[in-house]
Design an enzyme around this catalytic site. Structure first.
Site, PDB file in Angstrom:
ATOM      1  N   LYS A 185      37.040   3.594  21.349  1.00  0.00           N
ATOM      2  CA  LYS A 185      38.355   3.999  21.899  1.00  0.00           C
ATOM      3  C   LYS A 185      38.290   5.485  22.220  1.00  0.00           C
ATOM      4  O   LYS A 185      37.489   6.233  21.644  1.00  0.00           O
ATOM      5  CB  LYS A 185      39.499   3.731  20.918  1.00  0.00           C
ATOM      6  CG  LYS A 185      39.439   4.452  19.558  1.00  0.00           C
ATOM      7  CD  LYS A 185      39.940   5.887  19.529  1.00  0.00           C
ATOM      8  CE  LYS A 185      39.825   6.520  18.144  1.00  0.00           C
ATOM      9  NZ  LYS A 185      40.008   7.963  18.090  1.00  0.00           N
ATOM     10  N   ASP A 195      42.992   3.687  12.738  1.00  0.00           N
ATOM     11  CA  ASP A 195      42.746   3.184  14.095  1.00  0.00           C
ATOM     12  C   ASP A 195      42.553   1.666  14.144  1.00  0.00           C
ATOM     13  O   ASP A 195      42.496   1.083  15.230  1.00  0.00           O
ATOM     14  CB  ASP A 195      41.493   3.844  14.698  1.00  0.00           C
ATOM     15  CG  ASP A 195      41.698   5.331  14.946  1.00  0.00           C
ATOM     16  OD1 ASP A 195      42.844   5.754  15.183  1.00  0.00           O
ATOM     17  OD2 ASP A 195      40.697   6.076  14.893  1.00  0.00           O
TER      18      ASP A 195
HETATM   19  C1  LIG Z   1      42.432  11.075  14.624  1.00  0.00           C
HETATM   20  C2  LIG Z   1      42.376   9.589  14.897  1.00  0.00           C
HETATM   21  O1  LIG Z   1      41.064   9.204  15.252  1.00  0.00           O
HETATM   22  C3  LIG Z   1      43.297   9.251  16.069  1.00  0.00           C
HETATM   23  O2  LIG Z   1      42.999   8.034  16.639  1.00  0.00           O
HETATM   24  C4  LIG Z   1      42.766   8.798  13.664  1.00  0.00           C
HETATM   25  O3  LIG Z   1      44.105   9.087  13.296  1.00  0.00           O
HETATM   26  C5  LIG Z   1      41.844   9.033  12.492  1.00  0.00           C
HETATM   27  O4  LIG Z   1      41.808   7.866  11.772  1.00  0.00           O
HETATM   28  P1  LIG Z   1      40.657   7.592  10.707  1.00  0.00           P
HETATM   29  O5  LIG Z   1      39.338   8.114  11.164  1.00  0.00           O
HETATM   30  O6  LIG Z   1      40.783   6.146  10.346  1.00  0.00           O
HETATM   31  O7  LIG Z   1      41.115   8.511   9.549  1.00  0.00           O
HETATM   32  P2  LIG Z   1      41.210   8.154   8.021  1.00  0.00           P
HETATM   33  O8  LIG Z   1      39.851   7.804   7.518  1.00  0.00           O
HETATM   34  O9  LIG Z   1      42.352   7.210   7.812  1.00  0.00           O
HETATM   35  O10 LIG Z   1      41.636   9.601   7.450  1.00  0.00           O
HETATM   36  C6  LIG Z   1      40.735  10.623   7.091  1.00  0.00           C
HETATM   37  C7  LIG Z   1      41.549  11.815   6.599  1.00  0.00           C
HETATM   38  O11 LIG Z   1      42.206  12.447   7.724  1.00  0.00           O
HETATM   39  C8  LIG Z   1      43.524  12.852   7.398  1.00  0.00           C
HETATM   40  N1  LIG Z   1      44.484  12.185   8.295  1.00  0.00           N
HETATM   41  C9  LIG Z   1      44.132  11.070   8.996  1.00  0.00           C
HETATM   42  C10 LIG Z   1      45.017  10.474   9.871  1.00  0.00           C
HETATM   43  C11 LIG Z   1      46.313  11.029   9.977  1.00  0.00           C
HETATM   44  N2  LIG Z   1      47.218  10.493  10.795  1.00  0.00           N
HETATM   45  N3  LIG Z   1      46.644  12.120   9.271  1.00  0.00           N
HETATM   46  C12 LIG Z   1      45.755  12.707   8.435  1.00  0.00           C
HETATM   47  O12 LIG Z   1      46.079  13.704   7.812  1.00  0.00           O
HETATM   48  C13 LIG Z   1      43.726  12.516   5.946  1.00  0.00           C
HETATM   49  O13 LIG Z   1      43.400  13.670   5.204  1.00  0.00           O
HETATM   50  C14 LIG Z   1      42.689  11.448   5.668  1.00  0.00           C
HETATM   51  O14 LIG Z   1      42.263  11.447   4.325  1.00  0.00           O
HETATM   52  N1  LIG Z   2      30.686   0.467   9.944  1.00  0.00           N
HETATM   53  C1  LIG Z   2      30.899   1.793   9.952  1.00  0.00           C
HETATM   54  N2  LIG Z   2      30.674   2.485  11.076  1.00  0.00           N
HETATM   55  C2  LIG Z   2      30.902   3.818  11.108  1.00  0.00           C
HETATM   56  N3  LIG Z   2      31.311   4.533  10.073  1.00  0.00           N
HETATM   57  C3  LIG Z   2      31.557   3.908   8.921  1.00  0.00           C
HETATM   58  C4  LIG Z   2      31.357   2.512   8.820  1.00  0.00           C
HETATM   59  N4  LIG Z   2      31.677   2.169   7.580  1.00  0.00           N
HETATM   60  C5  LIG Z   2      32.053   3.272   6.944  1.00  0.00           C
HETATM   61  N5  LIG Z   2      31.985   4.341   7.721  1.00  0.00           N
HETATM   62  C6  LIG Z   2      32.368   5.736   7.348  1.00  0.00           C
HETATM   63  O1  LIG Z   2      33.515   6.106   8.113  1.00  0.00           O
HETATM   64  C7  LIG Z   2      33.364   7.433   8.628  1.00  0.00           C
HETATM   65  C8  LIG Z   2      34.128   7.539   9.968  1.00  0.00           C
HETATM   66  O2  LIG Z   2      33.458   6.778  10.892  1.00  0.00           O
HETATM   67  P1  LIG Z   2      33.942   6.519  12.373  1.00  0.00           P
HETATM   68  O3  LIG Z   2      32.764   6.160  13.178  1.00  0.00           O
HETATM   69  O4  LIG Z   2      35.090   5.568  12.380  1.00  0.00           O
HETATM   70  O5  LIG Z   2      34.464   7.967  12.744  1.00  0.00           O
HETATM   71  P2  LIG Z   2      35.143   8.458  14.012  1.00  0.00           P
HETATM   72  O6  LIG Z   2      34.431   7.936  15.203  1.00  0.00           O
HETATM   73  O7  LIG Z   2      35.305   9.928  13.859  1.00  0.00           O
HETATM   74  O8  LIG Z   2      36.538   7.728  13.965  1.00  0.00           O
HETATM   75  P3  LIG Z   2      37.980   8.243  14.287  1.00  0.00           P
HETATM   76  O9  LIG Z   2      38.119   8.293  15.747  1.00  0.00           O
HETATM   77  O10 LIG Z   2      38.770   7.111  13.681  1.00  0.00           O
HETATM   78  O11 LIG Z   2      38.142   9.548  13.593  1.00  0.00           O
HETATM   79  C9  LIG Z   2      31.864   7.646   8.759  1.00  0.00           C
HETATM   80  O12 LIG Z   2      31.522   8.993   8.615  1.00  0.00           O
HETATM   81  C10 LIG Z   2      31.290   6.770   7.639  1.00  0.00           C
HETATM   82  O13 LIG Z   2      31.129   7.541   6.457  1.00  0.00           O
END
Ligand SMILES: C[C@](O)(CO)[C@H](O)COP(=O)(O)OP(=O)(O)OC[C@H]1O[C@@H](n2ccc(N)nc2=O)[C@H](O)[C@@H]1O
Ligand SMILES: Nc1ncnc2c1ncn2[C@@H]1O[C@H](COP(=O)(O)OP(=O)(O)OP(=O)(O)O)[C@@H](O)[C@H]1O
Length: 281
Positions: free
Chosen positions: A11, A136
């Site tokens: 996405k 997400d």
């Molecule tokens: C930034 C986005 O990628 C937008 O699509 C998402 O909101 C992030 O979602 P995500 O990677 O699933 O994030 P999470 O693993 O749920 O959150 C990681 C950390 O980011 C912070 N966090 C995340 C999402 C949010 N709306 N507010 C936050 O403050 C929190 O400290 C949380 O502990």
């Molecule tokens: N199947 C998986 N694929 C990717 N990351 C994973 C998975 N399972 C656990 N994780 C953990 O989740 C963390 C976030 O991964 P992800 O690829 O969703 O990040 P991102 O692309 O930054 O996502 P977002 O856009 O939601 O911030 C990774 O650093 C990893 O430690």
């Protein structure tokens, strides 16, 4: 059917505004999500003994904390299914890339098992369950371009013209939490009105912080920004640019410095597994 190979698309966040903060520290967002036809592939093989295993490896992520395994356990616990599954992931999306790779993997496992285990769970129920895995995940289960509020769980369909994007993956993983906790993050963008998107000016409020903390992100925005309006997705690190068509995208990629990790993808209006969730009664 005892085995399926499913797609888990990337996405991008066309814009991302931070409009507030909840008492638990999570941030209230307004964002537009769109899927791209580039992503991971996951093979799910049903097991009769109830065990759940990851048969591939993912650097730095232990089996039990992998979102694919957590998604399968969630489905098993909530439905009391007697089945198990072997899960093999062909990872294409970078971790910490802002492309929702882990969340998309989790959503595709949930949809895949909904069919492979014959569960028949409705989309809204899956979205509620999915939110416990990541912010997400509900979007990917929703399965179409969306305007999102809350932490990303309040979704409305968004109609967007087809588009082609160039995506650059800087050589760095951005931890989402580090961006959201930065002192200089602005958290007071005025709520927007969906009816006025995309005419209103938008931005990614997480971009300035990510650029300051990660020079690789700053460099990627500078590089791609030479060709148009380049923007960071999610909390970074990836940066995207919309092109008129695939041919323009290919010409652009050819001009990027050698060694740049870049790819081209068309928008994806519907999740390929959209029909694998029933509608809630
Ligand atoms: C930034 C986005 O990628 C937008 O699509 C998402 O909101 C992030 O979602 P995500 O990677 O699933 O994030 P999470 O693993 O749920 O959150 C990681 C950390 O980011 C912070 N966090 C995340 C999402 C949010 N709306 N507010 C936050 O403050 C929190 O400290 C949380 O502990
Ligand atoms: N199947 C998986 N694929 C990717 N990351 C994973 C998975 N399972 C656990 N994780 C953990 O989740 C963390 C976030 O991964 P992800 O690829 O969703 O990040 P991102 O692309 O930054 O996502 P977002 O856009 O939601 O911030 C990774 O650093 C990893 O430690």
């Amino acid at each position: 059917m005892s085995s399926v190979r499913v797609f888990a698309p990337a996405k991008i966040n066309l814009f991302l505004h931070v409009v507030g903060r909840r008492p638990d520290g999570y941030h209230l967002l307004e964002t537009a999500f769109r899927m791209l036809a580039h992503g991971d592939w996951i093979t799910l093989t049903r097991r009769e003994d109830g065990a759940i295993h990851r048969t591939s490896t993912l650097a730095g992520v232990a089996e039990e904390s992998d979102l694919v395994v957590r998604a399968a356990r969630l489905m098993q616990t909530r439905t009391n299914s007697r089945f198990g599954v072997d899960i093999a992931v062909e990872k294409k999306l970078p971790m910490g890339g802002g492309l929702g790779g882990g969340s998309s993997d989790a959503a595709s496992v949930m949809l895949g098992l909904n069919r492979l285990w014959g569960l028949g769970i409705g989309r809204e129920t899956l979205q509620q369950w999915g939110l416990t895995l990541g912010a997400d995940v509900p979007f990917f289960l929703f399965g179409q371009s969306a305007f999102a509020q809350g932490v990303g769980e309040k979704l409305q369909p968004l109609s967007l013209p087809p588009a082609c994007y160039v995506v650059v993956e800087p050589p760095v993983a951005v931890p989402t939490g580090q961006i959201f906790t930065a002192d200089d993050l602005t958290r007071d963008t005025e709520p927007t009105i969906i009816a006025r998107f995309p005419e209103l000016p938008t931005r990614n409020d997480l971009e300035l912080v990510a650029r300051r903390l990660f020079p690789e992100v700053d460099a990627a925005i500078e590089m791609l920004g030479a060709f148009g309006e380049a923007r960071m997705s999610g909390s970074g690190s990836s940066v995207f640019l919309r092109c008129a068509d695939a041919s323009e995208a290919r010409k652009l990629v050819a001009k990027l410095p050698s060694g740049t990790q870049a790819w081209i993808a068309e928008s994806l209006d519907r999740h390929p597994l959209f029909d694998w969730a029933d509608s809630d009664q």
